[in-house]
Design a protein around this motif. Structure first.
Motif, PDB file in Angstrom:
ATOM      1  N   VAL A  88      37.383   7.122 -18.897  1.00 15.87           N
ATOM      2  CA  VAL A  88      38.491   7.579 -18.059  1.00 15.87           C
ATOM      3  C   VAL A  88      38.533   9.099 -18.083  1.00 15.87           C
ATOM      4  CG1 VAL A  88      40.160   7.388 -19.952  1.00 15.87           C
ATOM      5  CG2 VAL A  88      40.979   7.468 -17.620  1.00 15.87           C
ATOM      6  N   MET A  89      38.734   9.678 -16.912  1.00 18.86           N
ATOM      7  CA  MET A  89      38.977  11.116 -16.796  1.00 18.86           C
ATOM      8  C   MET A  89      40.303  11.256 -16.057  1.00 18.86           C
ATOM      9  SD  MET A  89      38.097  14.211 -17.313  1.00 18.86           S
ATOM     10  CE  MET A  89      39.451  15.332 -17.049  1.00 18.86           C
ATOM     11  N   ALA A  90      41.295  11.771 -16.752  1.00 18.43           N
ATOM     12  CA  ALA A  90      42.633  11.868 -16.172  1.00 18.43           C
ATOM     13  C   ALA A  90      42.927  13.319 -15.825  1.00 18.43           C
ATOM     14  CB  ALA A  90      43.667  11.326 -17.147  1.00 18.43           C
ATOM     15  N   LEU A 146      44.005  33.526 -26.902  1.00 16.48           N
ATOM     16  CA  LEU A 146      45.109  32.633 -27.243  1.00 16.48           C
ATOM     17  C   LEU A 146      44.697  31.169 -27.340  1.00 16.48           C
ATOM     18  CD1 LEU A 146      47.847  34.168 -24.897  1.00 16.48           C
ATOM     19  CD2 LEU A 146      47.480  34.625 -27.327  1.00 16.48           C
ATOM     20  N   TYR A 147      43.501  30.837 -26.902  1.00 11.95           N
ATOM     21  CA  TYR A 147      43.075  29.440 -26.942  1.00 11.95           C
ATOM     22  C   TYR A 147      42.055  29.257 -28.072  1.00 11.95           C
ATOM     23  CZ  TYR A 147      44.746  29.411 -22.018  1.00 11.95           C
ATOM     24  OH  TYR A 147      45.476  29.542 -20.854  1.00 11.95           O
ATOM     25  N   PRO A 148      42.370  28.432 -29.058  1.00  9.38           N
ATOM     26  CA  PRO A 148      41.432  28.290 -30.173  1.00  9.38           C
ATOM     27  C   PRO A 148      40.307  27.281 -29.937  1.00  9.38           C
ATOM     28  CG  PRO A 148      43.438  27.076 -30.621  1.00  9.38           C
ATOM     29  CD  PRO A 148      43.651  27.748 -29.298  1.00  9.38           C
ATOM     30  N   GLU A 149      40.462  26.429 -28.917  1.00  9.09           N
ATOM     31  CA  GLU A 149      39.486  25.360 -28.745  1.00  9.09           C
ATOM     32  C   GLU A 149      39.040  25.255 -27.289  1.00  9.09           C
ATOM     33  OE1 GLU A 149      41.037  22.364 -32.287  1.00  9.09           O
ATOM     34  OE2 GLU A 149      40.399  21.573 -30.353  1.00  9.09           O
ATOM     35  N   LEU A 150      37.847  24.668 -27.152  1.00  7.66           N
ATOM     36  CA  LEU A 150      37.303  24.383 -25.824  1.00  7.66           C
ATOM     37  C   LEU A 150      36.670  23.001 -25.882  1.00  7.66           C
ATOM     38  CD1 LEU A 150      36.499  25.294 -22.926  1.00  7.66           C
ATOM     39  CD2 LEU A 150      34.431  26.280 -23.943  1.00  7.66           C
ATOM     40  N   THR A 151      37.039  22.156 -24.934  1.00  6.85           N
ATOM     41  CA  THR A 151      36.491  20.798 -24.882  1.00  6.85           C
ATOM     42  C   THR A 151      35.627  20.666 -23.638  1.00  6.85           C
ATOM     43  OG1 THR A 151      38.457  19.934 -25.981  1.00  6.85           O
ATOM     44  CG2 THR A 151      37.083  18.341 -24.826  1.00  6.85           C
ATOM     45  N   VAL A 152      34.460  20.099 -23.816  1.00  2.00           N
ATOM     46  CA  VAL A 152      33.538  19.893 -22.702  1.00  2.00           C
ATOM     47  C   VAL A 152      33.252  18.398 -22.605  1.00  2.00           C
ATOM     48  CG1 VAL A 152      31.323  20.536 -21.685  1.00  2.00           C
ATOM     49  CG2 VAL A 152      32.491  22.129 -23.206  1.00  2.00           C
ATOM     50  N   ILE A 153      33.359  17.865 -21.410  1.00  2.00           N
ATOM     51  CA  ILE A 153      33.077  16.455 -21.203  1.00  2.00           C
ATOM     52  C   ILE A 153      31.825  16.334 -20.340  1.00  2.00           C
ATOM     53  CG2 ILE A 153      33.980  14.240 -20.368  1.00  2.00           C
ATOM     54  CD1 ILE A 153      35.778  15.431 -22.494  1.00  2.00           C
ATOM     55  N   LEU A 154      30.782  15.730 -20.910  1.00  2.00           N
ATOM     56  CA  LEU A 154      29.597  15.392 -20.105  1.00  2.00           C
ATOM     57  C   LEU A 154      29.806  13.957 -19.648  1.00  2.00           C
ATOM     58  CD1 LEU A 154      26.756  15.791 -18.965  1.00  2.00           C
ATOM     59  CD2 LEU A 154      25.836  15.268 -21.228  1.00  2.00           C
ATOM     60  N   SER A 161      40.226  13.097 -21.291  1.00  2.00           N
ATOM     61  CA  SER A 161      39.178  12.126 -21.016  1.00  2.00           C
ATOM     62  C   SER A 161      38.965  11.298 -22.276  1.00  2.00           C
ATOM     63  CB  SER A 161      37.875  12.835 -20.640  1.00  2.00           C
ATOM     64  OG  SER A 161      36.846  11.899 -20.387  1.00  2.00           O
ATOM     65  N   ALA A 162      38.637  10.016 -22.092  1.00  2.00           N
ATOM     66  CA  ALA A 162      38.481   9.155 -23.258  1.00  2.00           C
ATOM     67  C   ALA A 162      37.470   8.057 -22.997  1.00  2.00           C
ATOM     68  CB  ALA A 162      39.829   8.539 -23.640  1.00  2.00           C
ATOM     69  N   SER A 163      36.877   7.593 -24.081  1.00  2.00           N
ATOM     70  CA  SER A 163      35.922   6.491 -23.998  1.00  2.00           C
ATOM     71  C   SER A 163      35.647   5.976 -25.407  1.00  2.00           C
ATOM     72  CB  SER A 163      34.613   6.954 -23.366  1.00  2.00           C
ATOM     73  OG  SER A 163      33.619   5.950 -23.458  1.00  2.00           O
ATOM     74  N   PRO A 164      35.381   4.689 -25.557  1.00  2.00           N
ATOM     75  CA  PRO A 164      34.962   4.194 -26.866  1.00  2.00           C
ATOM     76  C   PRO A 164      33.515   4.553 -27.185  1.00  2.00           C
ATOM     77  CG  PRO A 164      34.975   2.392 -25.298  1.00  2.00           C
ATOM     78  CD  PRO A 164      35.508   3.584 -24.585  1.00  2.00           C
ATOM     79  N   HIS A 165      32.797   5.072 -26.177  1.00  2.00           N
ATOM     80  CA  HIS A 165      31.363   5.336 -26.378  1.00  2.00           C
ATOM     81  C   HIS A 165      31.057   6.801 -26.658  1.00  2.00           C
ATOM     82  CE1 HIS A 165      30.869   1.292 -25.021  1.00  2.00           C
ATOM     83  NE2 HIS A 165      31.272   1.546 -23.794  1.00  2.00           N
ATOM     84  N   PHE A 166      32.072   7.648 -26.630  1.00  2.00           N
ATOM     85  CA  PHE A 166      31.801   9.071 -26.796  1.00  2.00           C
ATOM     86  C   PHE A 166      31.186   9.394 -28.151  1.00  2.00           C
ATOM     87  CE2 PHE A 166      32.853  10.821 -22.995  1.00  2.00           C
ATOM     88  CZ  PHE A 166      34.186  11.027 -22.682  1.00  2.00           C
ATOM     89  N   ALA A 167      30.097  10.187 -28.111  1.00  2.00           N
ATOM     90  CA  ALA A 167      29.606  10.866 -29.296  1.00  2.00           C
ATOM     91  C   ALA A 167      30.030  12.326 -29.150  1.00  2.00           C
ATOM     92  CB  ALA A 167      28.092  10.747 -29.375  1.00  2.00           C
ATOM     93  N   VAL A 190      39.014  10.677 -27.732  1.00  2.00           N
ATOM     94  CA  VAL A 190      39.623  11.394 -26.607  1.00  2.00           C
ATOM     95  C   VAL A 190      39.418  12.894 -26.753  1.00  2.00           C
ATOM     96  CG1 VAL A 190      41.873  11.405 -27.766  1.00  2.00           C
ATOM     97  CG2 VAL A 190      41.771  11.719 -25.311  1.00  2.00           C
ATOM     98  N   GLY A 191      39.186  13.539 -25.621  1.00  2.00           N
ATOM     99  CA  GLY A 191      39.153  14.999 -25.564  1.00  2.00           C
ATOM    100  C   GLY A 191      40.200  15.445 -24.570  1.00  2.00           C
ATOM    101  N   ALA A 192      40.909  16.517 -24.895  1.00  2.00           N
ATOM    102  CA  ALA A 192      42.008  16.917 -24.020  1.00  2.00           C
ATOM    103  C   ALA A 192      42.209  18.420 -24.074  1.00  2.00           C
ATOM    104  CB  ALA A 192      43.297  16.208 -24.434  1.00  2.00           C
ATOM    105  N   THR A 193      43.014  18.905 -23.136  1.00  6.24           N
ATOM    106  CA  THR A 193      43.467  20.296 -23.171  1.00  6.24           C
ATOM    107  C   THR A 193      44.181  20.545 -24.482  1.00  6.24           C
ATOM    108  OG1 THR A 193      43.714  20.323 -20.768  1.00  6.24           O
ATOM    109  CG2 THR A 193      45.023  21.922 -21.999  1.00  6.24           C
ATOM    110  N   GLY A 194      43.977  21.726 -25.050  1.00  9.44           N
ATOM    111  CA  GLY A 194      44.735  22.061 -26.260  1.00  9.44           C
ATOM    112  C   GLY A 194      44.070  21.586 -27.539  1.00  9.44           C
ATOM    113  N   THR A 195      44.902  21.380 -28.530  1.00  8.22           N
ATOM    114  CA  THR A 195      44.405  21.063 -29.869  1.00  8.22           C
ATOM    115  C   THR A 195      45.050  19.785 -30.388  1.00  8.22           C
ATOM    116  OG1 THR A 195      44.306  23.446 -30.254  1.00  8.22           O
ATOM    117  CG2 THR A 195      44.145  22.035 -32.191  1.00  8.22           C
TER     118      THR A 195
END
Lengths: 298, 617
Positions: free
Chosen positions: B176-178, B315-323, B261-267, B228-233
């Motif tokens: 899912v990508m929301a 100001l942003y400590p993290e970055l999430t990338v979804i392939l 974004s979320a999935s049970p298969h994410f590495a 799950v990966g998301a905006t923020g921390t």
């Protein structure tokens, strides 16, 4: 009649003496010269026929710069805007359409002379031109049939690999990759088998293609190390020559066409020599396996 | 008019080679940006049903009036309603397709506000502002005074579509990508000293998004095995809740949006890059692609921080990338604050020397500055976000390890080539305009700005261009600048003439240029310019053994003596990349015989290889 070459092996194992093979190829220049001319004469013809209508392009600095710097940006834009400048000599399209026919003709002649080439390396005494032509004609049918069967088999194997690999990959990507590799290896093994079969055909005097294939398989079974070493060394040498030719010509300024031509042709001649060395090596392995049975009919 | 520019170019040509720009521009380290005012903040508790692909959520919205004009009402975006059927305005304008991906009418998307109340319990009534209900309005019982705030409680349900136009589910529901999944407030702006209005439009095919900065605290309840990966921390460890699910709490401050974004298969792949924690989520079968994306992200982060300042203004400590997985390409290639997705160009078997996946990665990364931090209005000025991101991609692809967009077998193709090609297909396209009004959106928003900004870079030099870019990103971080603001920064950094020329001719105008040499081989040689766009260029004339270079301004015809020429070439260094046809910029009187013969040797070599079966016969 040709005196069959006596079997000789390296002292310790079944790997053929590569230096001796190179020596043999060097001292039997006929196959070498024949193959070079067979390939180069039509290549020169078609290269000039393709490039002549494009002469006006070489008044465009962007195109020349694109070729010199290997920049697709410049080359593609120059071509995009220059198609109207092609000189209508022998139409370019007709020339391009003739290339596959030219390839077919070369292929047929290549197969025709292959019998003579293999017999040259199988015998201890040199063949005269007449003997060479006679032997070539004698084996043409069998070798042509072997080549046709190989083409069909390779095509089928290729299609099978693509279809099964793609389907499997859509289910699970690593499985698809694995099957692609297996298919690729199978095609290589097939190529090796048919190549050995051609040599075994001439060495054993076997015209029946299926028996020739069995003979080829027998050589691979009985001389696996020799076959692998021969293939790996000759393919590696060919690859190295191609790489050296590319690197060498890349560093030359684009206007230095003559040094580039000399370098490329030197690499081409040497690469053909390496291919002939592989054929000579295959013949030697076949002679080793079938030494007591070597035909008088080579 | 151009004397200043000509002098500048002459000095640059003499002192600085017009070659690939260097990133080795030393500058002092910079402190973090001043955080913006949090205007629209959200606390959302969302439960995701992975079988029905539906989100059920409660939302608390705190909206502060930072203008001098009282606010009488509120306007919400309900973006997902654009995907409720194939008959919406969005769908009719789009085809219905998006980037080559079709819409599945059997798996639509929608969003419904089930209840909306003020904090004191007063219910609010929503009125749709468009037929598709992508924009709704609620009158407030009391205006929100300047400096005041209003708190709302919202219950909503969002149905995600089968992945389409950046959002949705795929892989049988296991991915899912929301994006744009919650009711989001528009932007209240002062339009006069005593009047304000909501800057919010019905959702249409070409337009993207515009929102205020705020903080987001979001609890996502998902099945246990889902990553799950998301905006923020992520705040602490996920907590087990009823129904065999886990609640993941995220927090993001100073952002304009929240996506996940979320999935049970994410590495996962993780790196720390210049103090920023980068997490890349991908499907295991795409590990090789993931490595490429991570590498491009690392290199891109270093480059963009060098050019534009710290990521997220520090100001942003993290970055999430979804392939995204293979069957979810429609969700790839999109930017959100501190998160972006790639995968549109992650074709299986993509060779390492074809680097469009890297280009997609750095493009979306560049948006972290231009969309997430500077946050221009993507509806009214699409080029300010996409154009600067695309220009950044052109620049970055020249610098990344491994070569430009294509670097195979010694042949190369720049990323700019694609933008130039697209621009040349429709060059009479202004860059400015509302997204839905642009006939050639891709050219106006992406290709032309990239080519135009690269041309400016070639004209003024790399150092000056970086001065302009840094001034822009520093001054307007978290400030929603518009075209006039960019014009002002460009004027200060590069001069009035360059700035006026850029905006008058290219942003608001549609003038074009085709400079060419005509007359060779046999006739009178002329150097001429077609089109009204003026770019001063150099002209190289070769007479027998002598080559001389002149500058050609726009006001006067080229008046050098052209007799006894061997060759003439305009702009040999290709600095005027807006020129529609670089091939006619030069001509020789005679064929370059050595080059022709050299090419024959190359063709000969290829044919020989063909005729001997590649050496395998």
């Amino acid at each position: 009649m040709v005196t069959p070459r006596s079997a000789s092996t390296s002292p310790s194992n079944d790997v053929p003496d590569l230096v001796d093979i190179a020596h043999q190829v060097w001292h039997c220049p006929r196959p070498w010269v024949l193959r070079y001319l067979l390939v180069t004469i039509p290549s020169v013809f078609f290269a000039v026929m393709v490039m002549y209508p494009l002469r006006p392009w070489f008044r465009i600095p962007l195109l020349v710069r694109g070729l010199d710097t290997r920049s697709l940006d410049q080359l593609l834009e120059a071509i995009e805007f220059s198609t109207g400048q092609i000189v209508h000599g022998l139409p370019l399209v007709v020339t391009m359409a003739l290339i596959p026919l030219g390839w077919l003709l070369v292929r047929v002649l290549w197969v025709y002379f292959e019998g003579g080439v293999l017999a040259t390396y199988a015998g201890d005494t040199p063949l005269s031109w007449r003997e060479f032509i006679d032997v070539s004609w004698r084996w043409f049918g069998s070798l042509f049939l072997l080549g046709a069967i190989w083409n069909v088999a390779a095509l089928l194997m290729g299609v099978l690999t693509i279809v099964i690999g793609t389907l499997a990959g859509s289910l699970w990507s690593p499985l698809g990759t694995f099957l692609w590799i297996v298919g690729g290896v199978a095609i290589v093994m097939l190529w090796l088998w048919f190549s050995m079969a051609r040599s075994a055909t001439v060495v054993r005097g076997e015209r029946n293609v299926f028996r020739a294939l069995r003979s080829g398989a027998r050589v691979i079974r009985q001389r696996p190390t020799g076959v692998v070493v021969l293939i790996v060394v000759t393919l590696a040498l060919q690859g190295a020559l191609l790489w050296a030719s590319r690197v060498g010509t890349t560093v030359l300024p684009y206007s230095w066409w003559l040094p580039a031509l000399i370098l490329q042709q030197l690499a081409a001649v040497l690469a053909m020599g390496v291919t002939l060395a592989r054929r000579a090596g295959e013949v030697r392995l076949a002679v080793q396996v079938f030494a007591p049975e070597v035909s008088d009919d080579i | 008019m151009w004397k200043t520019i000509l002098s500048l170019m002459a000095a640059l040509l003499a002192a600085v080679p017009m070659s690939s720009p260097s990133t080795d521009v030393s500058r002092p380290a910079r402190a973090a940006q001043v955080p913006p005012e949090e205007v629209a903040s959200y606390v959302i508790e969302a439960d995701y049903d992975s079988v029905r692909h539906q989100i059920t959520a409660s939302q608390t919205v705190v909206y502060r009036n930072v203008t001098n004009v009282p606010i009488p009402d509120l306007v919400f975006h309900l973006y997902l309603n654009a995907f409720s059927s194939a008959e919406t305005l969005w769908m009719r304008e789009a085809g219905p397709e998006h980037r080559g991906y079709g819409f599945d009418p059997n798996a639509p998307g929608w969003i419904r506000i089930d209840e909306i109340r003020l904090a004191d319990g007063t219910p609010l009534v929503l009125t749709p502002l468009d037929d598709d209900e992508t924009l709704v309005r609620s009158e407030l019982p009391h205006t929100v005074a300047p400096g005041g705030s209003v708190v709302l409680q919202v219950l909503f349900t969002a149905q995600l579509p089968y992945v389409f136009a950046r959002t949705g589910w795929a892989d049988g529901g296991d991915f899912v990508m929301a994006g744009q999944w919650f009711p989001k407030l528009g932007v209240w702006e002062e339009v006069a000293s005593d009047a304000g209005a909501w800057n919010a439009y019905p959702f249409r095919a070409n337009h993207e998004f515009y929102a205020d900065f705020g903080s987001y605290e979001v609890v996502l309840t998902l099945p246990v095995s889902w990553r799950v990966g998301a905006t923020g921390t992520l705040q602490g460890e996920p907590v087990e809740v009823a129904g065999g699910k886990l609640a993941h709490r995220f927090r993001a401050d100073h952002v304009i949006d929240f996506a996940w974004s979320a999935s049970p298969h994410f590495a996962t792949l993780e790196r720390i890059v210049d103090g920023v924690r980068v997490e890349l989520l991908y499907y295991p079968g795409r590990r090789a692609m993931a490595r490429r994306v991570m590498r491009a992200t690392e290199e891109g982060l270093a480059l963009f921080e060098e050019w534009y300042g710290p990521y997220g203004g520090g100001l942003y400590p993290e970055l999430t990338v979804i392939l995204v997985p293979e069957d979810a390409g429609g969700a790839g290639g999109m930017e959100y604050p501190t998160l972006y997705t790639v995968g549109v160009l992650a074709m299986p078997g993509l060779p390492a020397c074809v680097r469009f996946l890297e280009a997609e990665t750095v493009h979306e990364l560049a948006h972290q500055w231009f969309q997430s931090m500077i946050a221009t209005n993507e509806v009214e000025y699409p080029w300010l976000d996409e154009g600067f991101a695309e220009y950044s991609t052109v620049r970055a692809m020249r610098e990344l390890d491994g070569g430009d967009a294509v670097a195979c077998a010694g042949w190369s193709m720049s990323y700019l080539f694609n933008d130039r090609w697209a621009y040349r297909m429709n060059p009479n396209t202004p860059m400015s305009g509302n997204a839905w009004e642009l006939t050639h959106f891709g050219v106006a928003a992406y290709a032309k700005p990239a080519v135009a900004l690269t041309t400016v870079e070639q004209m003024v030099g790399d150092e000056a261009m970086l001065v302009f870019l840094r001034a822009y990103t520093e001054r307007y971080a978290f400030k929603h600048p518009n075209e006039a603001d960019v014009h002002a920064v460009m004027t200060e950094s590069l001069g009035q003439e360059i700035a006026d020329w850029f905006f008058d001719e290219l942003v608001y105008g549609a003038t074009t240029l085709d400079a060419r040499v005509v007359g060779l081989p046999a006739g009178d040689v002329k150097v001429e310019r077609l089109g009204a766009l003026c770019i001063p260029v150099s002209v190289e004339l070769t007479r027998r053994d002598q080559t001389e270079t002149s500058f050609w301004s726009c006001e006067h015809p080229f008046n050098e003596s052209l007799a006894s020429l061997v060759a003439a070439e305009i702009d040999p260094d290709a600095t005027a990349l807006l020129d529609l046809n670089l091939a006619n910029n030069g001509q020789r009187r005679t064929v370059d015989e050595p080059a022709w013969l050299r090419t024959i040797t190359g063709v000969l070599q290829l044919l020989q290889l063909l005729f001997r079966g590649g050496g395998l016969w």
